[in-house]
Design a protein around this motif. Structure first.
Motif, PDB file in Angstrom:
ATOM      1  N   GLY A  95       1.929   6.666  -6.893  1.00 52.98           N
ATOM      2  CA  GLY A  95       1.040   7.182  -7.382  1.00 52.98           C
ATOM      3  C   GLY A  95       1.049   8.975  -7.657  1.00 52.98           C
ATOM      4  N   LEU A  96       1.848   9.029  -6.343  1.00 57.49           N
ATOM      5  CA  LEU A  96       2.547  10.227  -5.954  1.00 57.49           C
ATOM      6  C   LEU A  96       3.226  10.714  -7.395  1.00 57.49           C
ATOM      7  CD1 LEU A  96       2.477  13.246  -4.494  1.00 57.49           C
ATOM      8  CD2 LEU A  96       4.371  12.047  -3.109  1.00 57.49           C
ATOM      9  N   GLN A 140       0.990  -1.346  -0.217  1.00 56.60           N
ATOM     10  CA  GLN A 140      -0.124   0.322  -0.238  1.00 56.60           C
ATOM     11  C   GLN A 140       0.644   1.428  -0.023  1.00 56.60           C
ATOM     12  OE1 GLN A 140      -3.662   0.575  -0.572  1.00 56.60           O
ATOM     13  NE2 GLN A 140      -3.063   2.265  -0.671  1.00 56.60           N
ATOM     14  N   ARG A 141       2.128   0.854   0.654  1.00 56.62           N
ATOM     15  CA  ARG A 141       2.774   3.093   0.490  1.00 56.62           C
ATOM     16  C   ARG A 141       3.526   2.419  -0.741  1.00 56.62           C
ATOM     17  NH1 ARG A 141       4.203   0.512   5.931  1.00 56.62           N
ATOM     18  NH2 ARG A 141       6.508  -0.027   5.964  1.00 56.62           N
ATOM     19  N   MET A 142       4.126   1.539  -0.577  1.00 57.81           N
ATOM     20  CA  MET A 142       5.064   1.487  -2.436  1.00 57.81           C
ATOM     21  C   MET A 142       3.456   2.409  -3.472  1.00 57.81           C
ATOM     22  SD  MET A 142       6.959  -1.604  -4.779  1.00 57.81           S
ATOM     23  CE  MET A 142       8.361  -1.072  -3.858  1.00 57.81           C
ATOM     24  N   LEU A 143       2.318   1.894  -3.250  1.00 56.40           N
ATOM     25  CA  LEU A 143       1.364   2.133  -4.140  1.00 56.40           C
ATOM     26  C   LEU A 143       0.807   3.648  -4.300  1.00 56.40           C
ATOM     27  CD1 LEU A 143      -1.357   1.336  -6.738  1.00 56.40           C
ATOM     28  CD2 LEU A 143      -2.316   0.868  -4.262  1.00 56.40           C
ATOM     29  N   TYR A 186       7.953  -2.418  -8.908  1.00 57.76           N
ATOM     30  CA  TYR A 186       7.894  -0.774  -9.252  1.00 57.76           C
ATOM     31  C   TYR A 186       7.069  -1.748 -10.400  1.00 57.76           C
ATOM     32  CZ  TYR A 186      10.159   2.034  -5.672  1.00 57.76           C
ATOM     33  OH  TYR A 186      10.580   2.609  -4.660  1.00 57.76           O
ATOM     34  N   LYS A 187       7.093  -2.159 -11.469  1.00 56.36           N
ATOM     35  CA  LYS A 187       7.107  -2.510 -12.707  1.00 56.36           C
ATOM     36  C   LYS A 187       5.531  -2.187 -13.020  1.00 56.36           C
ATOM     37  CE  LYS A 187       7.113  -4.402 -17.228  1.00 56.36           C
ATOM     38  NZ  LYS A 187       6.031  -3.909 -17.604  1.00 56.36           N
ATOM     39  N   LYS A 188       5.172  -3.280 -11.938  1.00 59.39           N
ATOM     40  CA  LYS A 188       3.742  -4.218 -11.627  1.00 59.39           C
ATOM     41  C   LYS A 188       2.295  -2.154 -11.352  1.00 59.39           C
ATOM     42  CE  LYS A 188       4.072  -8.643 -11.071  1.00 59.39           C
ATOM     43  NZ  LYS A 188       4.043  -9.378  -9.631  1.00 59.39           N
ATOM     44  N   LEU A 189       3.455  -1.469 -10.410  1.00 65.09           N
ATOM     45  CA  LEU A 189       2.069  -0.628  -9.783  1.00 65.09           C
ATOM     46  C   LEU A 189       2.410   0.480 -11.057  1.00 65.09           C
ATOM     47  CD1 LEU A 189       3.344  -0.758  -6.284  1.00 65.09           C
ATOM     48  CD2 LEU A 189       1.310  -1.296  -6.998  1.00 65.09           C
ATOM     49  N   PHE A 190       3.833   0.625 -11.529  1.00 72.93           N
ATOM     50  CA  PHE A 190       3.694   2.143 -12.179  1.00 72.93           C
ATOM     51  C   PHE A 190       3.218   1.753 -13.705  1.00 72.93           C
ATOM     52  CE2 PHE A 190       7.153   4.091  -9.958  1.00 72.93           C
ATOM     53  CZ  PHE A 190       7.007   4.465 -10.188  1.00 72.93           C
ATOM     54  N   ALA A 249       3.330  13.446  -9.713  1.00 69.98           N
ATOM     55  CA  ALA A 249       4.349  14.545 -10.302  1.00 69.98           C
ATOM     56  C   ALA A 249       5.094  14.525 -11.193  1.00 69.98           C
ATOM     57  CB  ALA A 249       5.065  14.377  -8.873  1.00 69.98           C
ATOM     58  N   ARG A 250       5.042  13.934 -11.864  1.00 70.79           N
ATOM     59  CA  ARG A 250       5.474  13.889 -13.060  1.00 70.79           C
ATOM     60  C   ARG A 250       4.775  14.539 -14.385  1.00 70.79           C
ATOM     61  NH1 ARG A 250       5.731   9.302 -16.715  1.00 70.79           N
ATOM     62  NH2 ARG A 250       7.923   9.538 -17.327  1.00 70.79           N
TER      63      ARG A 250
END
Length: 254
Positions: A29-30, A22-25, A80-84, A34-35
């Motif tokens: 998201g942030l 959850q923290r990584m998600l 990271y890849k799954k979430l991004f 931000a991008r």
């Protein structure tokens, strides 16, 4: 478009035996948001801690720590890849050491890679390459690595997401009345001699490594924002709204 470096620590990304999903998600998201406003470079700790979620080796043994890093790096990047992918953000992995900044030739190579990565709308995720290197080749913590990445890639700001809310006027573990210093313009030498106190067994830093990173940024006329990575409201307010409610800003500006 301004360029920022966001550094996140191991304690934010992992629990003892699992990835803190959850923290990584929340982080992903942030960064995705931000991008839209900044060019973003992510410096991510967590390889050793992620490796420990798979095999519980003793990280105090140097070779075991390298094995954990080799296990954990693909686990971390896969997460990271799954979430991004949810946000349609393409990522790349860049592993660096202190030696990558010790000559113009090495530094130029790093700069060129990151520039081309950003130019192609790819998010570079940087970590220290501590698998096949000696201690002399390493920064030893990603706080200082992230400061060097920020300086040498022309970033305007370094944001360090940690397990603390900011830089206090005294140790909050000893003094319940400690107050966060909202703005810091200079770091005294005695502040860099405080006790090394990482809060997580997988963290390689503590407040001193963050202050060293901040001093490096200040010495180069750059800014650093230190805030909580568990609760991203301070980072979100500062980056997306331009509001400094919580956290500590290290700056030489008036």
């Amino acid at each position: 478009m301004k360029r920022i470096v966001v550094k996140v620590g191991s304690s934010v990304l992992t629990e003892t035996t699992s990835i803190a999903k959850q923290r990584m998600l929340n982080l992903v998201g942030l960064i995705a948001e931000a991008r839209e406003k900044y060019e973003v470079i992510l410096v991510s700790s967590g390889a050793v801690a992620a490796g420990y979620t798979a095999v519980q080796l003793n990280r105090k043994v140097p070779t075991s720590k390298k094995v954990l890093a080799s296990l954990g790096q693909p686990i971390l990047m896969s997460s990271y890849k799954k979430l991004f992918d949810i946000y349609d953000v393409t990522i790349s992995q860049i592993l660096l050491t202190e030696e990558d900044f010790d000559s113009r030739v090495h530094t130029q190579i790093v700069q060129d890679i990151i520039e081309r990565t950003l130019r192609n709308d790819i998010l570079p995720i940087v970590n220290e390459n501590d698998i096949s290197t000696t201690p002399e080749q390493l920064f030893g913590d990603n706080d200082q690595l992230s400061a060097h990445v920020a300086h040498h890639t022309g970033a305007d700001l370094l944001v360090i997401l940690s397990d603390i809310d900011g830089y206090y006027d005294s140790n909050p573990q000893d003094n319940p009345n400690a107050i966060i210093r909202k703005t810091v313009k200079k770091i005294e030498d005695n502040e860099l001699e405080q006790k090394h106190t990482p809060n997580s067994e997988f963290a390689s830093g503590g407040i001193v490594t963050k202050l060293k990173a901040a001093k490096y940024m200040l010495d180069n006329g750059l800014e650093m924002f230190l805030c909580n990575g568990y609760d991203l409201s301070a980072a979100r307010d500062y980056l997306l709204e331009g509001v400094h409610n919580k956290g500590t800003l290290f700056t030489t500006k008036k």
